[in-house]
Design an enzyme around this catalytic site. Structure first.
Site, short mmCIF file in Angstrom:
data_model
loop_
_atom_site.label_atom_id
_atom_site.label_comp_id
_atom_site.label_asym_id
_atom_site.label_seq_id
_atom_site.Cartn_x
_atom_site.Cartn_y
_atom_site.Cartn_z
N LYS A 21 0.84 -1.19 0.00
CA LYS A 21 0.00 0.00 0.00
C LYS A 21 0.88 1.26 0.00
O LYS A 21 2.06 1.23 0.39
CB LYS A 21 -0.92 0.00 1.22
CG LYS A 21 -1.99 -1.12 1.19
CD LYS A 21 -3.05 -0.86 0.14
CE LYS A 21 -4.04 -2.01 0.01
NZ LYS A 21 -4.96 -2.12 1.13
N ARG B 47 -3.25 -10.92 3.51
CA ARG B 47 -3.40 -10.85 2.06
C ARG B 47 -2.17 -10.14 1.50
O ARG B 47 -1.97 -8.94 1.75
CB ARG B 47 -4.68 -10.08 1.71
CG ARG B 47 -4.99 -10.01 0.22
CD ARG B 47 -6.30 -9.25 0.00
NE ARG B 47 -6.67 -9.25 -1.41
CZ ARG B 47 -6.27 -8.34 -2.29
NH1 ARG B 47 -5.45 -7.36 -1.90
NH2 ARG B 47 -6.65 -8.40 -3.54
#
Length: 328
Positions: free
Chosen positions: A271, A306
């Site tokens: 991210k 994840r």
């Protein structure tokens, strides 16, 4: 009287209780109340403790007494992480590579939800995901990453065992019924806004507690639709309508979300905030920082991770468990 929230504080020495029946112990709590500073306490109401210590049911046949790795398979041309790199064979080669590297679950997605991404028509999303799901579900547990009921139904019919809805049932009014009808498990994520605008100006009164309350409401909505609690997973939604500081606030106290009584999934891999703090603009170079986030969350008992870099994550977890030794 203000609502009280009890965050279990991980205890490296073992602890009085086991968190969610897993590998993390705790002996005390951080008592959180809106508008007041946190306080450390050594006890909590019986129902709070019961929700925190109850062993979580298996997800997709996988026990949650150890951290589980969910490998990301993007069958999109515009993923923020790989820009369609794995799309040539419909994701099959990449999916099999992730299985060989140790992924316990494959999360197959046909629509990018990166900031600024536009929605993909249902037929296109099904055409992208269904072949990969049908092929790879014979080799591993498979989740479909979608916000749309029709895509979810097609995916489950093709072999997916879980629906990973980044909108937490907020995007498609038919999604809750679709999950209930198919008997699939579901991951309900928190997001503020849509991918097109979610990073424009996200605001919260108290991001940690606002997300907790929103996820609690999503669980209630799922159960009302006929989805049993033992098929529900939650995800606080790192990077979805959240600033860097919002993300860090959640990650520092992510063990709070065990109080919802269901397994917790974390999707922080590559991210933007990882790149910002780690000093790299290139998504594919954010794996070391992503692993650091994963291990910090594992220490707080988070069960499903994840990730893009399955091999690196598995190696990091193996070293973490070896260092902990008998406590692992």
């Amino acid at each position: 009287m203000s609502i009280q929230y009890f965050r279990p504080i991980p205890d490296l020495s073992g602890g009085r209780w086991r968190l969610a029946g897993g590998w993390t112990g705790f002996s005390s709590f951080e008592l959180l109340t809106r508008g007041a500073p946190p306080r450390i306490v050594t006890d909590a109401p019986p129902e709070v403790i019961a929700a925190l210590i109850a062993p979580r049911p298996p997800v997709l046949g996988l026990s949650l007494d150890a951290p589980r790795i969910m490998g990301i398979v993007n069958v999109t041309p515009d993923s923020f992480s790989d820009g369609g790199r794995w799309n040539g064979d419909g994701g099959l080669g990449h999916g099999r590579e992730l299985i060989a590297e140790g992924a316990h679950i494959l999360d197959i997605g046909g629509e990018s939800t990166r900031p600024g991404a536009a929605a993909v028509p249902v037929p296109d999303e099904i055409a992208r995901t269904r072949p990969a799901i049908e092929a790879l579900s014979a080799e591993a547990a498979v989740s479909v990453d979608t916000r749309k009921a029709e895509v979810a139904r097609a995916a489950v019919a093709g072999g997916a065992g879980m629906v990973n809805d980044v909108s937490g049932f907020d995007f498609d009014p038919g999604m809750a019924a679709a999950v209930a009808d198919t008997g699939a498990a579901v991951c309900l994520m928190h997001a503020q806004g849509l991918p097109e605008n979610m990073q424009d100006d996200p605001r919260y009164g108290d991001v940690l507690l606002d997300v907790y309350d929103a996820l609690a409401e999503r669980i209630v909505r799922a159960e009302a639709a006929g989805i049993p609690r033992d098929r529900i997973v939650i995800d606080p939604g790192i990077g979805f309508g959240k600033t860097l500081e919002h993300n860090l606030t959640i990650l520092r106290r992510i063990s709070l979300y065990h109080g919802l009584g269901v397994p917790v999934l974390l999707g922080a891999s590559r991210k933007r905030f990882v790149g910002t703090l780690g000093g790299t603009e290139t998504a594919a170079q954010r794996d070391p920082g992503s692993l650091a986030v994963t291990l910090a969350a594992v220490q707080q008992g988070i069960q499903i991770h994840r990730v893009h870099d399955v091999a690196g994550t598995r190696q990091g977890l193996a070293l973490w468990q070896a260092i902990r030794g008998a406590e692992a």
